[in-house]
Design an enzyme around this catalytic site. Structure first.
Site, PDB file in Angstrom:
ATOM      1  N   LYS A 151       0.839  -1.205   0.000  1.00  0.00           N
ATOM      2  CA  LYS A 151       0.000   0.000   0.000  1.00  0.00           C
ATOM      3  C   LYS A 151       0.872   1.252   0.000  1.00  0.00           C
ATOM      4  CE  LYS A 151      -1.724   1.421   4.131  1.00  0.00           C
ATOM      5  NZ  LYS A 151      -1.355   2.806   4.500  1.00  0.00           N
ATOM      6  N   ASN A 152       1.864   1.275   0.896  1.00  0.00           N
ATOM      7  CA  ASN A 152       2.633   2.510   1.079  1.00  0.00           C
ATOM      8  C   ASN A 152       3.655   2.758  -0.034  1.00  0.00           C
ATOM      9  OD1 ASN A 152       1.116   3.006   3.287  1.00  0.00           O
ATOM     10  ND2 ASN A 152       2.691   2.454   4.800  1.00  0.00           N
ATOM     11  N   ARG A 174      -4.539  10.599   4.476  1.00  0.00           N
ATOM     12  CA  ARG A 174      -3.485  11.606   4.556  1.00  0.00           C
ATOM     13  C   ARG A 174      -2.517  11.527   3.378  1.00  0.00           C
ATOM     14  NH1 ARG A 174      -2.098  13.946   8.959  1.00  0.00           N
ATOM     15  NH2 ARG A 174      -0.020  13.976   8.059  1.00  0.00           N
ATOM     16  N   CYS A 216      -4.559  12.733  13.146  1.00  0.00           N
ATOM     17  CA  CYS A 216      -5.274  11.476  12.937  1.00  0.00           C
ATOM     18  C   CYS A 216      -5.118  10.624  14.176  1.00  0.00           C
ATOM     19  CB  CYS A 216      -4.772  10.761  11.694  1.00  0.00           C
ATOM     20  SG  CYS A 216      -3.208   9.960  11.929  1.00  0.00           S
ATOM     21  N   ARG A 241       0.780  14.573  13.226  1.00  0.00           N
ATOM     22  CA  ARG A 241       1.249  14.377  11.860  1.00  0.00           C
ATOM     23  C   ARG A 241       1.233  15.645  10.992  1.00  0.00           C
ATOM     24  NH1 ARG A 241      -0.967   8.703   9.640  1.00  0.00           N
ATOM     25  NH2 ARG A 241       0.904   8.856   8.347  1.00  0.00           N
ATOM     26  N   PRO A 242       2.060  16.633  11.343  1.00  0.00           N
ATOM     27  CA  PRO A 242       2.140  17.852  10.524  1.00  0.00           C
ATOM     28  C   PRO A 242       2.823  17.574   9.189  1.00  0.00           C
ATOM     29  CG  PRO A 242       3.828  17.870  12.241  1.00  0.00           C
ATOM     30  CD  PRO A 242       3.007  16.632  12.466  1.00  0.00           C
ATOM     31  N   ASP A 280       4.966  20.078   7.927  1.00  0.00           N
ATOM     32  CA  ASP A 280       5.907  21.204   7.858  1.00  0.00           C
ATOM     33  C   ASP A 280       7.170  20.874   7.055  1.00  0.00           C
ATOM     34  OD1 ASP A 280       6.267  19.425  10.044  1.00  0.00           O
ATOM     35  OD2 ASP A 280       7.765  20.778  10.900  1.00  0.00           O
ATOM     36  N   LEU A 281       7.654  19.631   7.151  1.00  0.00           N
ATOM     37  CA  LEU A 281       8.902  19.282   6.442  1.00  0.00           C
ATOM     38  C   LEU A 281       8.698  19.320   4.926  1.00  0.00           C
ATOM     39  CD1 LEU A 281      10.032  16.286   8.693  1.00  0.00           C
ATOM     40  CD2 LEU A 281      10.945  18.606   8.713  1.00  0.00           C
ATOM     41  N   ASP A 321       4.978   0.497  11.874  1.00  0.00           N
ATOM     42  CA  ASP A 321       3.770  -0.145  11.335  1.00  0.00           C
ATOM     43  C   ASP A 321       3.631  -1.606  11.772  1.00  0.00           C
ATOM     44  OD1 ASP A 321       3.036   2.198  10.118  1.00  0.00           O
ATOM     45  OD2 ASP A 321       3.750   1.642   8.129  1.00  0.00           O
ATOM     46  N   ILE A 338       8.272   7.015  16.622  1.00  0.00           N
ATOM     47  CA  ILE A 338       7.882   7.693  15.374  1.00  0.00           C
ATOM     48  C   ILE A 338       6.605   8.520  15.574  1.00  0.00           C
ATOM     49  CG2 ILE A 338       7.364   7.399  12.907  1.00  0.00           C
ATOM     50  CD1 ILE A 338      10.160   6.370  13.641  1.00  0.00           C
ATOM     51  N   ARG A 360      -8.443  -0.904   4.762  1.00  0.00           N
ATOM     52  CA  ARG A 360      -7.534   0.095   4.190  1.00  0.00           C
ATOM     53  C   ARG A 360      -6.163  -0.498   3.895  1.00  0.00           C
ATOM     54  NH1 ARG A 360      -7.228   5.650   7.191  1.00  0.00           N
ATOM     55  NH2 ARG A 360      -5.896   5.910   5.378  1.00  0.00           N
TER      56      ARG A 360
HETATM   57  N1  EPU Z   1       6.530  14.564  10.573  1.00  0.00           N
HETATM   58  C1  EPU Z   1       6.638  15.896  10.896  1.00  0.00           C
HETATM   59  N2  EPU Z   1       6.567  16.809   9.866  1.00  0.00           N
HETATM   60  C2  EPU Z   1       6.395  16.437   8.569  1.00  0.00           C
HETATM   61  C3  EPU Z   1       6.297  15.072   8.243  1.00  0.00           C
HETATM   62  C4  EPU Z   1       6.375  14.143   9.274  1.00  0.00           C
HETATM   63  O1  EPU Z   1       6.793  16.267  12.050  1.00  0.00           O
HETATM   64  O2  EPU Z   1       6.347  17.327   7.714  1.00  0.00           O
HETATM   65  C5  EPU Z   1       6.591  13.565  11.649  1.00  0.00           C
HETATM   66  C6  EPU Z   1       5.303  12.745  11.763  1.00  0.00           C
HETATM   67  O3  EPU Z   1       4.324  13.422  12.517  1.00  0.00           O
HETATM   68  C7  EPU Z   1       5.788  11.487  12.415  1.00  0.00           C
HETATM   69  C8  EPU Z   1       7.200  11.306  11.814  1.00  0.00           C
HETATM   70  O4  EPU Z   1       7.579  12.612  11.339  1.00  0.00           O
HETATM   71  O5  EPU Z   1       5.878  11.661  13.791  1.00  0.00           O
HETATM   72  C9  EPU Z   1       7.297  10.322  10.672  1.00  0.00           C
HETATM   73  O6  EPU Z   1       6.307  10.609   9.704  1.00  0.00           O
HETATM   74  P1  EPU Z   1       6.464  10.255   8.155  1.00  0.00           P
HETATM   75  O7  EPU Z   1       6.344  11.503   7.367  1.00  0.00           O
HETATM   76  O8  EPU Z   1       7.666   9.402   7.970  1.00  0.00           O
HETATM   77  O9  EPU Z   1       5.164   9.364   7.924  1.00  0.00           O
HETATM   78  P2  EPU Z   1       4.167   9.412   6.697  1.00  0.00           P
HETATM   79  O10 EPU Z   1       4.897   9.603   5.439  1.00  0.00           O
HETATM   80  O11 EPU Z   1       3.037  10.301   7.025  1.00  0.00           O
HETATM   81  C10 EPU Z   1       4.346   6.850   6.172  1.00  0.00           C
HETATM   82  C11 EPU Z   1       3.401   5.694   6.098  1.00  0.00           C
HETATM   83  C12 EPU Z   1       2.909   5.338   7.486  1.00  0.00           C
HETATM   84  C13 EPU Z   1       4.135   4.967   8.327  1.00  0.00           C
HETATM   85  C14 EPU Z   1       5.130   6.137   8.355  1.00  0.00           C
HETATM   86  C15 EPU Z   1       6.422   5.831   9.083  1.00  0.00           C
HETATM   87  C16 EPU Z   1       2.423   6.001   3.923  1.00  0.00           C
HETATM   88  C17 EPU Z   1       1.231   6.321   3.097  1.00  0.00           C
HETATM   89  N3  EPU Z   1       2.280   6.044   5.244  1.00  0.00           N
HETATM   90  O12 EPU Z   1       3.604   7.924   6.746  1.00  0.00           O
HETATM   91  O13 EPU Z   1       2.073   4.209   7.348  1.00  0.00           O
HETATM   92  O14 EPU Z   1       3.736   4.676   9.640  1.00  0.00           O
HETATM   93  O15 EPU Z   1       5.475   6.490   6.983  1.00  0.00           O
HETATM   94  O16 EPU Z   1       7.041   4.711   8.555  1.00  0.00           O
HETATM   95  O17 EPU Z   1       3.477   5.677   3.384  1.00  0.00           O
HETATM   96  C18 EPU Z   1       0.328   2.715   7.931  1.00  0.00           C
HETATM   97  O18 EPU Z   1       0.526   2.132   6.851  1.00  0.00           O
HETATM   98  O19 EPU Z   1      -0.409   2.226   8.838  1.00  0.00           O
HETATM   99  C19 EPU Z   1       0.978   4.004   8.174  1.00  0.00           C
HETATM  100  C20 EPU Z   1       0.565   4.853   9.111  1.00  0.00           C
END
Ligand code: EPU
Length: 429
Positions: free
Chosen positions: A22-23, A101, A125, A130-131, A133-134, A315, A337, A407
């Site tokens: 999925k991811n 998201r 969520c 989960r901001p 900002d990056l 995950d 995380i 999902r």
């Molecule tokens: N974060 C920030 N700012 C940002 C982006 C992220 O502070 O701009 C923080 C997040 O809040 C979190 C951490 O950085 O605390 C890591 O977030 P990341 O951006 O890596 O996660 P994501 O891209 O939103 C993907 C997967 C998630 C998985 C995470 C970590 C997808 C669609 N989702 O989320 O999958 O947990 O990476 O490996 O790829 C799931 O499948 O159940 C799931 C939640």
């Protein structure tokens, strides 16, 4: 709303075929926005999140074709042809983004190709704030003007398009790495991403972008160097197998004292989780088609801390906690995380688990048995951890809110039943 009913106590035996991830599939689908030619994706899983993104891409003007034969004559899974010949709308509306998201992954490609994008802010969520900002800071480094107004991100590229930049992420983000990687393929000049996420799903996206004509160095490392191109072209690409689905079924074998072959499973993407399982007393063996997991059902407690790849994946944290709930001894599970990813704890406790949470650490004292109860969870991985717990609990457990499972796990009840579980989906009455 459907429920799943499980009568615990059966050891699971047999084989299960691991589907496309999925991811990985979600960013790969968003990548179709980078070219006016067709991106043909094979091995896509049948999941609710894929349907949500198909819907969003349709709103941007992408035409979607189903195709019976997989690209390269390869995998089974679903095959979709995605063609963004012309982008008709650059708005990703709240209605869709709030459902999923990962919709935010259209931001980088839309901005790179069209010079403008308006994407709803996803909001918090069930697992954390989960901001994004990056993502936004990096796009600003590439010259974009970003404004937050009315719950939306309004992004505008400079007149001549996004500019290559040297970007150092302050923390590791899978989504930000993917969004900026895609944007950089069409930017002017070179972009270097430092502290990039190294998840296999990020590498899968990078390989597909290369197949579309992008120039990327350092794939698989934490430094990605991208030389922007004027245009990308179509490609055919198969989504990689889902390491989290494989890990979840591996845990199902471990907790029930069974033996399951994960066909198409890639053990090299699960090193940390398989190492922990070995320490817990589970046997893992490579096979010609994937890997085999065998257990006598007696697990030892092991401490685990979630980390970005190649560390133990967040995950799989909830699922691992279900295993430790019935292991010998005490296990400390630390989540680094997401700040709120222990929503499964109170539900596991309702099934008799002995768990104490302090901050981001859960102390799990193994108990001899779990007991059936009606349970529910607020996110995908928490829900499946309750399914694992139910597989070993005494009596009949009902897991509510099954839509979370849909999902991320394709036909989970049919596949667990084929492995010998007593499980059925029941419609709401
Ligand atoms: N974060 C920030 N700012 C940002 C982006 C992220 O502070 O701009 C923080 C997040 O809040 C979190 C951490 O950085 O605390 C890591 O977030 P990341 O951006 O890596 O996660 P994501 O891209 O939103 C993907 C997967 C998630 C998985 C995470 C970590 C997808 C669609 N989702 O989320 O999958 O947990 O990476 O490996 O790829 C799931 O499948 O159940 C799931 C939640």
């Amino acid at each position: 709303m459907d429920k799943i009913r499980i009568r615990g106590g059966k050891a699971l035996h047999g084989e299960v075929e691991i589907h496309g991830a999925k991811n990985a599939a979600l960013p790969l689908m968003a990548a179709c926005l980078l070219t006016d030619q067709t991106l043909m994706l094979g091995n896509l899983p049948h999941l609710a999140d894929i349907t949500t993104l198909v819907h969003l891409l349709g709103q941007h003007g992408v035409t979607i074709s189903m195709n019976g034969g997989a690209p390269n004559g390869g995998h089974r899974g679903r095959v979709l042809g995605l063609r963004a010949a012309r982008i008709t709308r650059t708005i990703a509306p709240y209605d869709i983004v709030r459902k999923m998201r990962a919709s935010v992954l259209v931001l980088g490609p839309l901005l790179a190709r069209e010079g403008t994008a308006t994407v709803s802010l996803p909001g918090g969520c069930a697992i954390g704030t989960r901001p994004i900002d990056l993502h936004l800071l990096a796009l600003e480094r590439m010259g974009a003007k970003i404004e937050l107004k009315g719950g939306y991100v309004h992004a505008l590229a400079p007149k001549g398009g996004l500019e290559g930049a040297e970007i150092r992420f302050s923390s590791v983000s899978v989504g930000a790495t993917e969004n900026i990687l895609m944007a950089a393929t069409l930017a002017k000049g070179e972009t270097v991403l430092h502290n990039a996420a190294r998840e296999p799903e990020v590498s899968d996206l990078a390989h597909c972008l290369v197949a579309m004509g992008a120039e990327i160095e350092g794939i698989g490392s934490d430094t990605l160097r991208i030389r922007g191109r004027d245009r990308l072209h179509g490609a055919e690409y198969n989504v990689l197998p889902d390491r989290i689905e494989a890990g979840t079924y591996a845990f199902a074998a471990a907790v029930t004292g069974g033996r399951i072959e994960l066909v198409n499973g890639r053990p090299e993407h699960l090193d940390a989780a398989l190492e922990v399982m070995t320490q817990a007393g589970v046997t893992i063996e490579p096979t010609a088609r994937g890997f085999m997991v065998k257990s006598n059902g007696r697990l030892r407690s092991v401490d685990v801390t979630t980390q970005p790849y190649p560390g133990f994946p967040t995950d799989l944290q909830a699922q691992f906690m279900a295993l430790m709930a019935v292991a010998d001894g005490a296990s400390m599970i630390t989540e680094t995380i997401f700040e709120n990813r222990f929503m499964h704890v109170p539900e596991l406790m309702r099934m008799g688990a002995d768990i104490t949470v302090r901050g981001n650490t859960a102390l799990v004292r193994g108990v001899p048995a779990l007991h059936a109860a009606p349970v529910m969870a607020t996110d995908l991985r928490a829900s499946v951890s309750l399914v694992l717990a139910a597989l070993v609990a005494d009596g009949e457990t009902t897991v509510n809110r099954v839509y979370h499972l849909d999902r991320g796990y394709e036909r989970i009840e049919e596949r667990l039943a084929a492995l010998g579980a007593e499980i059925e989906r029941v419609g709401d009455t």
